[in-house]
Design an enzyme around this catalytic site. Structure first.
Site, short mmCIF file in Angstrom:
data_model
loop_
_atom_site.label_atom_id
_atom_site.label_comp_id
_atom_site.label_asym_id
_atom_site.label_seq_id
_atom_site.Cartn_x
_atom_site.Cartn_y
_atom_site.Cartn_z
N HIS A 1 37.97 35.44 33.26
CA HIS A 1 36.44 35.26 33.58
C HIS A 1 35.71 35.65 32.48
O HIS A 1 34.58 34.98 32.04
CB HIS A 1 36.22 36.05 34.72
CG HIS A 1 34.74 36.02 35.09
ND1 HIS A 1 33.92 36.78 34.91
CD2 HIS A 1 33.95 34.85 35.76
CE1 HIS A 1 32.62 36.43 35.50
NE2 HIS A 1 32.74 35.61 35.96
N HIS B 1 38.91 32.80 45.29
CA HIS B 1 38.00 33.27 44.11
C HIS B 1 38.89 34.01 43.19
O HIS B 1 39.27 35.06 43.48
CB HIS B 1 36.84 33.94 44.49
CG HIS B 1 35.93 34.29 43.44
ND1 HIS B 1 35.52 35.54 43.09
CD2 HIS B 1 35.23 33.50 42.60
CE1 HIS B 1 34.54 35.42 42.13
NE2 HIS B 1 34.29 34.33 41.94
N ARG B 2 39.09 33.53 41.89
CA ARG B 2 40.05 34.09 40.82
C ARG B 2 41.34 34.52 41.63
O ARG B 2 42.03 35.45 41.27
CB ARG B 2 39.46 35.26 40.34
CG ARG B 2 37.88 34.99 39.80
CD ARG B 2 37.33 36.22 39.22
NE ARG B 2 35.78 36.00 39.28
CZ ARG B 2 35.06 36.82 38.74
NH1 ARG B 2 35.33 37.93 38.60
NH2 ARG B 2 33.73 36.50 38.64
N GLU C 1 40.36 29.10 42.99
CA GLU C 1 39.35 29.07 42.05
C GLU C 1 39.49 29.94 40.89
O GLU C 1 40.24 30.97 40.85
CB GLU C 1 37.97 29.59 42.45
CG GLU C 1 36.79 29.41 41.58
CD GLU C 1 36.46 30.58 40.73
OE1 GLU C 1 35.40 30.38 39.86
OE2 GLU C 1 37.13 31.58 40.58
N ASP D 1 38.86 30.62 36.29
CA ASP D 1 38.04 30.53 35.15
C ASP D 1 38.93 30.38 33.66
O ASP D 1 39.77 30.78 33.60
CB ASP D 1 37.17 31.63 34.75
CG ASP D 1 36.34 32.38 36.19
OD1 ASP D 1 35.51 31.68 36.55
OD2 ASP D 1 37.01 33.26 36.82
N LYS E 1 33.98 28.35 31.39
CA LYS E 1 33.00 29.67 31.09
C LYS E 1 32.40 29.30 29.64
O LYS E 1 32.85 29.94 28.79
CB LYS E 1 34.07 30.86 30.97
CG LYS E 1 34.65 31.22 32.38
CD LYS E 1 33.60 31.18 33.59
CE LYS E 1 32.84 32.80 33.11
NZ LYS E 1 31.75 32.80 34.17
N ASP F 1 37.10 36.03 47.83
CA ASP F 1 38.07 37.01 47.18
C ASP F 1 39.09 37.29 48.10
O ASP F 1 40.11 37.79 47.97
CB ASP F 1 37.42 38.31 46.99
CG ASP F 1 36.54 38.15 45.68
OD1 ASP F 1 36.75 37.26 44.83
OD2 ASP F 1 35.41 39.03 45.71
N GLU G 1 36.54 26.66 36.62
CA GLU G 1 35.29 26.85 36.30
C GLU G 1 35.49 26.91 34.68
O GLU G 1 35.91 28.01 34.05
CB GLU G 1 34.75 28.19 36.68
CG GLU G 1 33.31 28.53 36.26
CD GLU G 1 32.60 29.81 36.68
OE1 GLU G 1 31.75 30.25 35.84
OE2 GLU G 1 33.25 30.41 37.72
#
Length: 243
Positions: free
Chosen positions: A49, A7-8, A34, A36, A112, A230, A110
């Protein structure tokens, strides 16, 4: 096998959405990252993000009101992780794709665009995916589900997955109505039965954000399609117990 998406990047140990976080995810055994994306004032696809840079950098202001050059000069670890001494910066999606050419990781992008629609973002992202021939390694997700339908219209080969944080009735049917191949629900919004039923209908399930050991074990036991965390290193070590 349950695929592990960082995640990120490895956001639990490194400044989120930076190359350092993505590199750490690769080292920790993640199957994918992943990230954003938003658009800068000069039309660059940038990896960040929040709508503003205030939380994750030493700067301030809205991402779409700053040029990529201005964003590149900011320190991207100021607020996120004070103990992380190395100065990091905000990367472009192109920079991430150039790095992906040297490995086999998947990439969940993702969009945004649920608050700021960023007209033309879908076309720009997919054009870059085509340039790097990453159609088979990219998943496009968003809370803006109309954007996912548009993405599929632009490129039917692209895998899409709606993000959502509330309970859905028959999520497999909803995903199919969007032409999506997966769903990315908030972990607490989906039951074990719904995970199994969704996967039985050929729809991948990749809940977010899965950081607790007990939750990781729950999903590994179900052989869930994937999880977004994370802490990819922790997830990788736990997954070995279920293989």
């Amino acid at each position: 096998m349950t695929f592990i998406f960082a995640h990120r990047g490895s956001a639990g140990t490194h400044p989120e959405n930076t190359m350092e976080a993505f590199l750490a995810a690769e080292m920790d055994g993640a199957d994918g990252i992943e990230l954003d994306v938003q658009l800068t004032a000069d039309g660059e696809i940038v990896v960040i993000h929040d709508l503003t840079v205030d939380r994750t950098t030493n700067g301030s202001g809205f991402v779409n009101e700053l040029t990529f050059n201005e964003l590149s000069k900011l320190k991207a670890n100021f607020h996120s992780l004070h103990f992380f001494k190395k100065s990091c910066r905000i990367p472009s999606l192109r920079e991430v794709f150039e790095w992906l050419e040297g490995n086999h990781l998947l990439c969940n992008i993702e969009l945004k665009n649920a608050v700021n629609p960023y007209r033309g973002m879908e076309e720009m992202v997919i054009e870059l995916v085509h340039e790097f021939c990453l159609e088979k390694r990219v998943i496009i997700s968003s809370f803006n589900h109309k954007s996912l339908v548009l993405s599929r219209e632009i490129e039917p080969a692209i895998t899409t997955a709606p993000l959502y944080n509330e309970v859905l009735y028959k999520p497999w049917d909803y995903a199919a109505s969007l032409g999506a191949c997966g769903i990315h629900p908030k972990l607490k919004s989906i039951s074990d039965r719904e995970i199994m039923d969704t996967m039985a209908c050929g729809i991948a399930v990749r809940p977010y954000t899965v950081n607790k050991e007990k939750d990781m074990k729950r999903l590994f036991a179900l052989n869930c399609s994937g999880l977004i965390t994370d802490y990819p290193g922790k997830a990788y070590r736990l997954r070995e117990q279920y293989q």
